[in-house]
Design a protein around this motif. Structure first.
Motif, PDB file in Angstrom:
ATOM      1  N   ALA A 104      58.361 -19.968  46.869  1.00 58.82           N
ATOM      2  CA  ALA A 104      59.229 -19.682  48.031  1.00 58.82           C
ATOM      3  C   ALA A 104      59.686 -20.980  48.723  1.00 58.82           C
ATOM      4  O   ALA A 104      60.162 -21.894  48.047  1.00 58.82           O
ATOM      5  CB  ALA A 104      58.537 -18.713  48.980  1.00 58.82           C
ATOM      6  N   SER A 105      59.539 -21.068  50.047  1.00 56.76           N
ATOM      7  CA  SER A 105      60.081 -22.224  50.784  1.00 56.76           C
ATOM      8  C   SER A 105      59.415 -23.527  50.342  1.00 56.76           C
ATOM      9  O   SER A 105      60.044 -24.587  50.353  1.00 56.76           O
ATOM     10  CB  SER A 105      59.909 -22.029  52.295  1.00 56.76           C
ATOM     11  N   SER A 148      51.747 -23.732  58.168  1.00 50.27           N
ATOM     12  CA  SER A 148      50.984 -22.625  57.638  1.00 50.27           C
ATOM     13  C   SER A 148      51.183 -22.572  56.119  1.00 50.27           C
ATOM     14  O   SER A 148      52.235 -22.175  55.650  1.00 50.27           O
ATOM     15  CB  SER A 148      51.448 -21.333  58.302  1.00 50.27           C
ATOM     16  N   ARG A 181      49.348 -21.297  52.525  1.00 47.79           N
ATOM     17  CA  ARG A 181      48.259 -20.516  51.917  1.00 47.79           C
ATOM     18  C   ARG A 181      48.061 -20.997  50.485  1.00 47.79           C
ATOM     19  O   ARG A 181      48.982 -21.526  49.860  1.00 47.79           O
ATOM     20  CB  ARG A 181      48.568 -19.020  51.972  1.00 47.79           C
ATOM     21  N   PHE A 222      51.685 -21.837  48.801  1.00 42.92           N
ATOM     22  CA  PHE A 222      52.827 -21.015  49.205  1.00 42.92           C
ATOM     23  C   PHE A 222      52.771 -20.689  50.692  1.00 42.92           C
ATOM     24  O   PHE A 222      51.713 -20.787  51.307  1.00 42.92           O
ATOM     25  CB  PHE A 222      52.925 -19.741  48.362  1.00 42.92           C
ATOM     26  N   PRO A 276      53.008 -18.159  54.139  1.00 36.76           N
ATOM     27  CA  PRO A 276      52.502 -16.808  54.408  1.00 36.76           C
ATOM     28  C   PRO A 276      53.374 -15.760  53.720  1.00 36.76           C
ATOM     29  O   PRO A 276      54.594 -15.947  53.617  1.00 36.76           O
ATOM     30  CB  PRO A 276      52.600 -16.700  55.934  1.00 36.76           C
ATOM     31  N   VAL A 277      52.754 -14.702  53.257  1.00 36.90           N
ATOM     32  CA  VAL A 277      53.472 -13.721  52.431  1.00 36.90           C
ATOM     33  C   VAL A 277      54.283 -12.743  53.288  1.00 36.90           C
ATOM     34  O   VAL A 277      53.918 -12.460  54.429  1.00 36.90           O
ATOM     35  CB  VAL A 277      52.494 -12.967  51.511  1.00 36.90           C
ATOM     36  N   THR A 278      55.377 -12.243  52.736  1.00 35.27           N
ATOM     37  CA  THR A 278      56.265 -11.368  53.511  1.00 35.27           C
ATOM     38  C   THR A 278      56.776 -10.175  52.701  1.00 35.27           C
ATOM     39  O   THR A 278      57.912  -9.739  52.870  1.00 35.27           O
ATOM     40  CB  THR A 278      57.473 -12.171  54.050  1.00 35.27           C
ATOM     41  N   GLY A 279      55.935  -9.670  51.810  1.00 35.36           N
ATOM     42  CA  GLY A 279      56.370  -8.525  51.006  1.00 35.36           C
ATOM     43  C   GLY A 279      56.250  -7.218  51.768  1.00 35.36           C
ATOM     44  O   GLY A 279      56.015  -7.201  52.971  1.00 35.36           O
TER      45      GLY A 279
END
Lengths: 159, 83
Positions: free
Chosen positions: B9-10, B52, B54, B77, B79-82
């Motif tokens: 991701a980012s 942040s 992870r 990665f 923080p998750v956003t699913g």
């Protein structure tokens, strides 16, 4: 039927539930949750969302969700679970996620469904990127998701 | 030892690649993160302390104190956003 599917394709709730209930005469309750792509973030002042791209960590995603289901089967008196999460490019209104749970009575499947969604929101490696007229941006994790997960004793880690 | 590092991701975008093989003496995830930060940009910004980030070892969410071993797959990665 596999308990977990990570896929680009859409899914059909009726088919998934029918499959989950098939041949299991113990089932007296089915609880399901379907998440969809919002066309606009909460509060009507935000820009419209044109599309959403979902990235994931192949391998870990399946492993993490399988572990969540094992935990749910341990915690709740439930029979079957089916989780589908879509990845790739989605449009507003598209379905993103399905969690379906069967049990004898409603209480356990209601709870397990909520538990699984709270777990998934904070522990499954998926990331959303929104495209708006102003450009692309990664969606920020929500502290409220951590709070929801904390109810079950799940460490959040998203804050 | 050799570690396979992956970015998502980012963090993947900031670093400009999805992964790399890293030769390291770091014994923990924290030490590996510090080593990558010490390389300078783009790693320094992407993995900066205070951000942040992870982490996972061999596809299991892990905290920074977790020990590394030869051939491990480490992922960084956001923080998750699913869901």
């Amino acid at each position: 039927m596999a308990r977990v599917a990570i896929q680009h394709e859409d899914f059909d709730l009726s088919n998934e539930i029918a499959e989950l209930r098939r041949h299991d005469k113990r089932v007296g309750a089915v609880c399901s949750f379907v998440g969809t792509v919002r066309g606009r973030e909460e509060g009507t002042h935000g820009p419209p969302v044109l599309s959403m791209e979902l990235e994931h960590y192949p391998g870990m995603t399946e492993k993490a969700i399988e572990a969540m289901i094992d935990e749910a089967l341990h915690r709740f008196d439930i029979f079957g679970v089916r989780i589908i999460h879509r990845v790739g490019l989605l449009a507003p209104g598209d379905q993103i996620v399905l969690v379906a749970v069967t049990s004898a009575h409603r209480g356990q499947s209601y709870q397990a469904c909520e538990f699984l969604m709270d777990y998934l929101k904070t522990q499954a490696p998926f990331w959303k990127k929104e495209r708006t007229p102003q450009g692309e941006q990664w969606v920020d994790a929500r502290v409220s998701d951590d709070a929801a997960a904390a109810r079950w004793g799940i460490p959040g880690g998203n804050g | 030892m050799k570690i396979a590092v992956r970015y998502f991701a980012s963090i993947r975008e900031a670093i400009g690649q999805g992964g790399e093989t890293v030769e390291t003496r770091a014994e923990t995830l924290a030490a590996l993160r510090d080593e990558l930060i010490a390389r300078g940009e783009p790693h320094a910004g992407a993995l900066a302390r205070g951000k942040s980030v992870r982490m996972a070892i061999d596809q299991v969410m892990s905290d920074e104190a977790a020990a590394l071993r030869e051939g491990a797959e480490v992922a960084f990665f956001p923080p998750v956003t699913g869901g």
